[in-house]
Design an enzyme around this catalytic site. Structure first.
Site, mmCIF file in Angstrom:
data_model
loop_
_atom_site.group_PDB
_atom_site.id
_atom_site.type_symbol
_atom_site.label_atom_id
_atom_site.label_comp_id
_atom_site.label_asym_id
_atom_site.label_seq_id
_atom_site.Cartn_x
_atom_site.Cartn_y
_atom_site.Cartn_z
ATOM 1 N N ASP A 1 23.418 17.086 69.132
ATOM 2 C CA ASP A 1 24.873 17.282 69.122
ATOM 3 C C ASP A 1 25.473 17.039 70.508
ATOM 4 O O ASP A 1 26.560 16.475 70.626
ATOM 5 C CB ASP A 1 25.223 18.715 68.682
ATOM 6 C CG ASP A 1 24.865 18.973 67.235
ATOM 7 O OD1 ASP A 1 24.295 18.079 66.592
ATOM 8 O OD2 ASP A 1 25.160 20.083 66.744
ATOM 9 N N LEU B 1 26.367 24.384 73.404
ATOM 10 C CA LEU B 1 25.396 23.890 72.420
ATOM 11 C C LEU B 1 23.970 24.236 72.841
ATOM 12 O O LEU B 1 23.015 23.839 72.183
ATOM 13 C CB LEU B 1 25.536 22.366 72.262
ATOM 14 C CG LEU B 1 26.952 21.830 72.050
ATOM 15 C CD1 LEU B 1 26.925 20.325 71.806
ATOM 16 C CD2 LEU B 1 27.642 22.523 70.891
ATOM 17 N N ASP C 1 20.887 26.978 83.571
ATOM 18 C CA ASP C 1 20.166 27.682 82.516
ATOM 19 C C ASP C 1 21.091 28.825 82.121
ATOM 20 O O ASP C 1 21.380 29.704 82.950
ATOM 21 C CB ASP C 1 18.840 28.210 83.095
ATOM 22 C CG ASP C 1 18.062 29.013 82.071
ATOM 23 O OD1 ASP C 1 18.626 29.370 81.021
ATOM 24 O OD2 ASP C 1 16.881 29.299 82.344
ATOM 25 N N GLU D 1 23.230 29.351 59.112
ATOM 26 C CA GLU D 1 22.085 30.275 59.007
ATOM 27 C C GLU D 1 22.553 31.731 59.026
ATOM 28 O O GLU D 1 21.823 32.625 58.614
ATOM 29 C CB GLU D 1 21.096 30.040 60.143
ATOM 30 C CG GLU D 1 20.157 28.877 59.917
ATOM 31 C CD GLU D 1 19.218 29.082 58.736
ATOM 32 O OE1 GLU D 1 18.450 30.052 58.749
ATOM 33 O OE2 GLU D 1 19.264 28.274 57.798
ATOM 34 N N THR E 1 26.534 28.904 63.117
ATOM 35 C CA THR E 1 25.701 28.198 62.156
ATOM 36 C C THR E 1 25.726 28.811 60.761
ATOM 37 O O THR E 1 25.892 30.030 60.610
ATOM 38 C CB THR E 1 24.236 28.202 62.652
ATOM 39 O OG1 THR E 1 23.363 27.945 61.549
ATOM 40 C CG2 THR E 1 23.827 29.542 63.218
ATOM 41 N N GLN F 1 17.991 27.971 71.375
ATOM 42 C CA GLN F 1 16.696 27.752 70.737
ATOM 43 C C GLN F 1 17.105 27.529 69.274
ATOM 44 O O GLN F 1 17.410 28.472 68.553
ATOM 45 C CB GLN F 1 15.809 28.992 70.925
ATOM 46 C CG GLN F 1 14.349 28.817 70.555
ATOM 47 C CD GLN F 1 14.085 28.376 69.126
ATOM 48 O OE1 GLN F 1 13.977 27.167 68.840
ATOM 49 N NE2 GLN F 1 13.982 29.316 68.215
ATOM 50 N N SER F 2 17.129 26.279 68.852
ATOM 51 C CA SER F 2 17.800 25.936 67.590
ATOM 52 C C SER F 2 16.853 25.761 66.412
ATOM 53 O O SER F 2 17.306 25.511 65.295
ATOM 54 C CB SER F 2 18.626 24.660 67.768
ATOM 55 O OG SER F 2 17.762 23.589 68.071
ATOM 56 N N GLY G 1 23.400 22.268 76.765
ATOM 57 C CA GLY G 1 22.539 21.685 75.728
ATOM 58 C C GLY G 1 22.887 20.224 75.488
ATOM 59 O O GLY G 1 22.785 19.728 74.359
ATOM 60 N N LYS H 1 22.381 34.296 66.455
ATOM 61 C CA LYS H 1 23.617 33.516 66.405
ATOM 62 C C LYS H 1 24.791 34.362 65.893
ATOM 63 O O LYS H 1 25.941 34.120 66.243
ATOM 64 C CB LYS H 1 23.420 32.293 65.496
ATOM 65 C CG LYS H 1 22.651 31.160 66.169
ATOM 66 C CD LYS H 1 23.557 30.409 67.135
ATOM 67 C CE LYS H 1 22.920 29.184 67.708
ATOM 68 N NZ LYS H 1 23.830 28.408 68.572
#
Ligand code: G4F
Length: 337
Positions: free
Chosen positions: A13, A80, A58, A127, A125, A83-84, A8, A153
């Site tokens: 980031d 990193l 990938d 989240e 995260t 799908q953020s 990523g 996550k």
């Protein structure tokens, strides 16, 4: 020279972390999916696009992951890739889970089999705290994710811990609260606000249309947060850390900081989905709410405790949210003028 892989790498980031590791004299490898679009624009902003070795990777392709890890024997891997965007994760729950959960398992399994000396950082995260179970969230706060993104996550967070505890992998997670910068993607609320308010100021846009203005987040500066990722992998014993500022701010307050920077004299009228923002100088309606941007389940408020990171890593956030808004507005004002 240490070898690090950043998956990523083309994101916000990834770009700041690559810059930090290059400054520390690492050989930086960037995992990238083959794509016809120009993915290097952020790395170009920091003028590092020619300093990174790119590899086709990938993380959903287990053979590519196995090979990359076996062949390169990296000292450190920073995962990193994700799908953020939380907002899309309800429509994209399967691809979100594939990359955010299963992709991480491929990485962990490959390290275990082919490169056990490699240290591994997982981007966890805030989240995962979702519908918060404690007013200030720290490393021991129970989780209650509110989106397919948060759930995906949480799987990788626990798998990282599980591989560390079961197989002795040198792996850890950074539970990063929201972190923003001029390099933030346009779909995230802070960048949407700074870009579109600049466009309104310059006359190329009439209105900024947003979702829940009352959501509160603990917003920090991404450039500082990547330093915490690196510090986590430099410890003798790898552990998980909350990375946050310890302060929370609403979307509405963030808008007011940006308006002040742009000398827009904003006045609010109405409430909830009927709330509207007017430019008092021109009397124009410039901000509206649309339910189209509401989420099926919202995370109302997040506040992280960075105490452990300060004590054990010597890390703390230096840029407050007002200064962050100023940095982002200045960048967009320059770019769009
Ligand atoms: O900027 P956001 O999309 O970020 P969100 O959902 O908090 O997630 C970000 O931070 C997480 C760390 O906690 C990361 F894990 C994640 O990958 C990502 O980087 O939304 C922030 C808040 C939400 O409550 C949203 O409902 O802003 C509210 N919001 C209101 N109007 C909006 C909008 N969000 C977006 N993206 N667009 C709007 O128009």
């Amino acid at each position: 020279m240490k070898k690090a892989l950043i998956t990523g790498i083309t994101g916000q980031d990834g770009t700041y972390l690559a810059n930090l590791l290059l400054e520390k004299n690492y050989e930086v490898f960037g995992g990238m999916r083959r794509n016809s679009q120009d993915e290097l624009h952020r790395l170009r902003v920091l003028k590092i696009h020619e300093k990174v070795t790119f590899i086709n990777l990938d993380i959903c392709d287990q053979f590519q992951v196995f090979e990359a890890i076996r062949n390169h024997q990296f000292d450190e891997i920073y995962n990193l890739a994700a799908q953020s965007f939380v907002g899309s994760s309800w429509d994209l729950s399967i691809p979100t889970t594939n990359v955010n959960s299963i992709g991480v398992l491929y990485l962990l399994e490959s390290i275990k089999r082919f490169s056990p000396h490699t240290k591994f950082y997982q981007a966890s995260t805030s989240e995962m705290f979702g519908k918060i179970l404690e007013p200030i969230q720290n490393e021991t706060t129970p989780f209650y994710p509110r989106s397919p993104y948060g759930v995906s996550k949480l799987y990788s967070h626990w798998m990282t811990i599980n591989y560390r505890e079961s197989f002795g992998l040198r792996a850890c997670s950074g539970i990063l609260f929201n972190h923003e910068s001029p390099l933030r993607g346009p779909e995230f609320v802070t960048k949407k606000i700074t870009t579109q308010l600049c466009e309104i100021k310059f006359g190329s846009r009439e209105k900024l249309i947003l979702g829940n203005l009352n959501a509160k987040r603990d917003w920090g500066y991404a450039k500082e947060y990547v330093k915490a990722m690196w510090l986590m992998l430099q410890q003798d014993h790898l552990e998980d850390y909350v990375i946050a500022t310890g302060k929370t701010t609403s979307v509405k307050e963030f808008i007011s900081f940006c308006c002040a920077e742009l000398e827009i004299d904003l006045a609010w009228e109405g409430e909830g989905e009927f709330e509207k923002g007017f430019d008092q100088k021109t009397n124009k309606l410039i901000i509206e709410v649309s339910k189209d941007y509401y989420r099926p389940a919202e995370v109302d408020i997040l506040i992280g405790s960075p105490k452990k990171a300060k004590k054990q890593l010597g890390w703390e956030a230096k840029t407050d949210v007002k200064s962050l808004a100023s940095i982002m507005v200045s960048f967009d004002r320059e770019r769009l003028s």
